[in-house]
Scaffold this motif. Structure first.
Motif, short mmCIF file in Angstrom:
data_model
loop_
_atom_site.label_atom_id
_atom_site.label_comp_id
_atom_site.label_asym_id
_atom_site.label_seq_id
_atom_site.Cartn_x
_atom_site.Cartn_y
_atom_site.Cartn_z
N ARG A 2 0.77 -1.31 0.09
CA ARG A 2 -0.02 -0.03 -0.11
C ARG A 2 0.81 1.42 -0.14
O ARG A 2 2.04 1.18 0.44
N TRP A 50 4.87 -1.18 2.42
CA TRP A 50 4.56 0.12 2.37
C TRP A 50 5.40 1.07 1.54
O TRP A 50 6.61 0.94 1.63
N ASP A 73 -3.04 4.91 -2.03
CA ASP A 73 -4.15 4.56 -1.46
C ASP A 73 -4.76 5.58 -0.33
O ASP A 73 -6.01 5.49 0.00
N GLU A 251 -7.55 -1.00 -0.19
CA GLU A 251 -6.64 -1.73 -1.21
C GLU A 251 -6.56 -1.00 -2.52
O GLU A 251 -7.02 -0.13 -2.74
N ALA A 252 -5.17 -1.45 -3.29
CA ALA A 252 -5.12 -0.85 -4.66
C ALA A 252 -6.18 -0.75 -5.45
O ALA A 252 -6.09 0.42 -6.33
N GLY A 318 -0.52 -3.25 -7.31
CA GLY A 318 -0.29 -2.63 -5.92
C GLY A 318 1.25 -2.12 -5.67
O GLY A 318 1.32 -1.52 -4.67
#
Ligand SMILES: Nc1nc2c(ncn2[C@@H]2O[C@H](COP(=O)(O)OP(=O)(O)O)[C@@H](O)[C@H]2O)c(=O)[nH]1
Ligand SMILES: [Mg+2]
Length: 351
Positions: A2, A50, A73, A251-252, A318
């Motif tokens: 994320r 991250w 995000d 979420e992506a 992602g």
């Protein structure tokens, strides 16, 4: 993985906060820096990877904010604990709203506050159509902020300089303010959840788990902006912020949805790197980006991790990486399979 953008006025403490967040779990990753403009930092936190996109403050640096938000995000708006400085956050609040990206406020520098937290929130509120709601209230000893009460769990945390906070009793003197602020927070969340509203009206005890669930849903729909407090420099309040990101940031797929149909990836930042040439920081959203595979009509050259050294076979959906030897890719664009696509108007540089 994320991704969140950290933005706000110059000297609000964005870069210091990103350092603190990346160090939380002892799993620092790699970074890509465009001096004076932006830095992308990867790190592990609990069971997730991250990336924080730290964008320099100042009106001269608003250019990459839109494309960073397009790749994110969530956004974390960092402001000093100073109501008079809220006006400096106005352009960022506007861009966050235009982008419709879920956002958190981090009121920083609580070790040297110039205003009360509620005053900072009221001042920011003037510039925000979204309601900003305090998720913590400070615990003071004299004028010094020595900890916070988490208004959802009603746990009190004592700050320690450079070390994790520890649990403490809620001091009796803080109880009335805590109850008032919790009531305001619950009412704000109840605007978006009928069950919570019913419980409040019927004066039932509201369980923390339920509020956390509502908070996550509300953030993901971008209905409210929660505000956290602390000090990046003293590493206070940073774990609460990261936990909220972990629990509440979507979420992506949500970021992919904001870009519209056909976008596989987005170019967030670009620079010319010595010995490498044009290097674009790319977030893959609805598919992967791989070396030798077509993207935006031509094959991608090579793909590396954020250090611009470690080769990657692919950037999976992602995730974030750098493309090199791919001169047809640019920051500020989305990439379909066949062609580059304009980002939505909110993500294009504008004053
Ligand atoms: N008192 C105090 N100073 C801080 C805090 N965080 C950052 N600073 C200082 O504020 C200045 C700007 O910090 P920096 O992280 O570079 O801000 P940025 O421009 O938003 O990236 C530096 O001198 C930091 O040492 C904090 O929590 N408390
Ligand atoms: Mg900085």
């Amino acid at each position: 993985m994320r991704v969140f953008t950290v933005l706000g006025p110059s000297h609000s403490g964005k870069s210091t906060l990103v350092e603190a967040l990346a160090a939380l779990d002892g799993k620092p990753g790699k970074s890509f820096e465009i001096p004076g403009l932006a830095r992308a930092v990867s790190f592990g936190y609990m069971d997730n990877d991250w990336v924080a996109l730290d964008i320099a403050g100042g009106s001269e640096n608003l250019g990459p904010v839109g494309s960073a938000l397009a790749a994110s995000d969530a956004a974390v708006l960092v402001v000093p604990a100073d109501a008079d400085a809220a006006v400096l956050a106005a352009p960022y609040l506007r861009m966050i709203e235009e982008a419709n990206v879920p956002a958190f406020v981090f009121i920083n520098k609580t070790d040297a506050p110039n205003s009360r937290m509620s005053e900072v929130v009221s001042a920011l509120q003037t510039y925000s159509r979204h309601h900003i709601v305090l998720r913590e209230v400070p615990i003071r000893e004299g004028e010094t902020i020595v900890g916070v009460v988490d208004l959802v769990s009603e746990r009190a945390w004592k700050f320690h300089d450079g070390a994790p906070s520890t649990l403490m009793e809620i001091p009796a003197a803080v109880r009335p303010r805590e109850a008032e602020a919790r009531g305001e927070m619950l009412e704000s969340y109840a605007d978006f959840d009928d069950k919570l509203l019913e419980e409040i009206i019927e004066d039932q005890k509201v369980m923390a788990e339920e509020v956390y669930d509502v908070a996550a849903r509300v953030l993901q729909h971008n209905d409210l902006v929660p505000a956290f407090l602390g000090s990046g420099e003293h590493r206070n309040g940073v774990n609460r912020l990261m936990k909220a990101l972990r629990h509440e940031a979507p979420e992506a797929a949500v970021a992919a949805g904001r870009l519209g149909d056909g976008a596989i990836a987005v170019g967030a930042l670009a620079d010319t790197v010595k010995h490498l040439g044009k290097t674009v920081l790319v977030r893959a959203l609805a598919g992967e980006v791989a070396s030798g595979k077509p993207l935006a009509g031509e094959n991608v050259g090579s793909v590396t991790d954020l250090d611009a050294k470690s080769p990657l076979e692919r950037i999976s959906a992602g995730a974030v990486g750098l493309t090199v030897k791919s001169d047809h890719l640019n920051a500020g664009q989305a990439f379909g399979a066949e062609s580059a696509l304009d980002l939505p108007a909110w993500a294009r540089p504008h004053a």
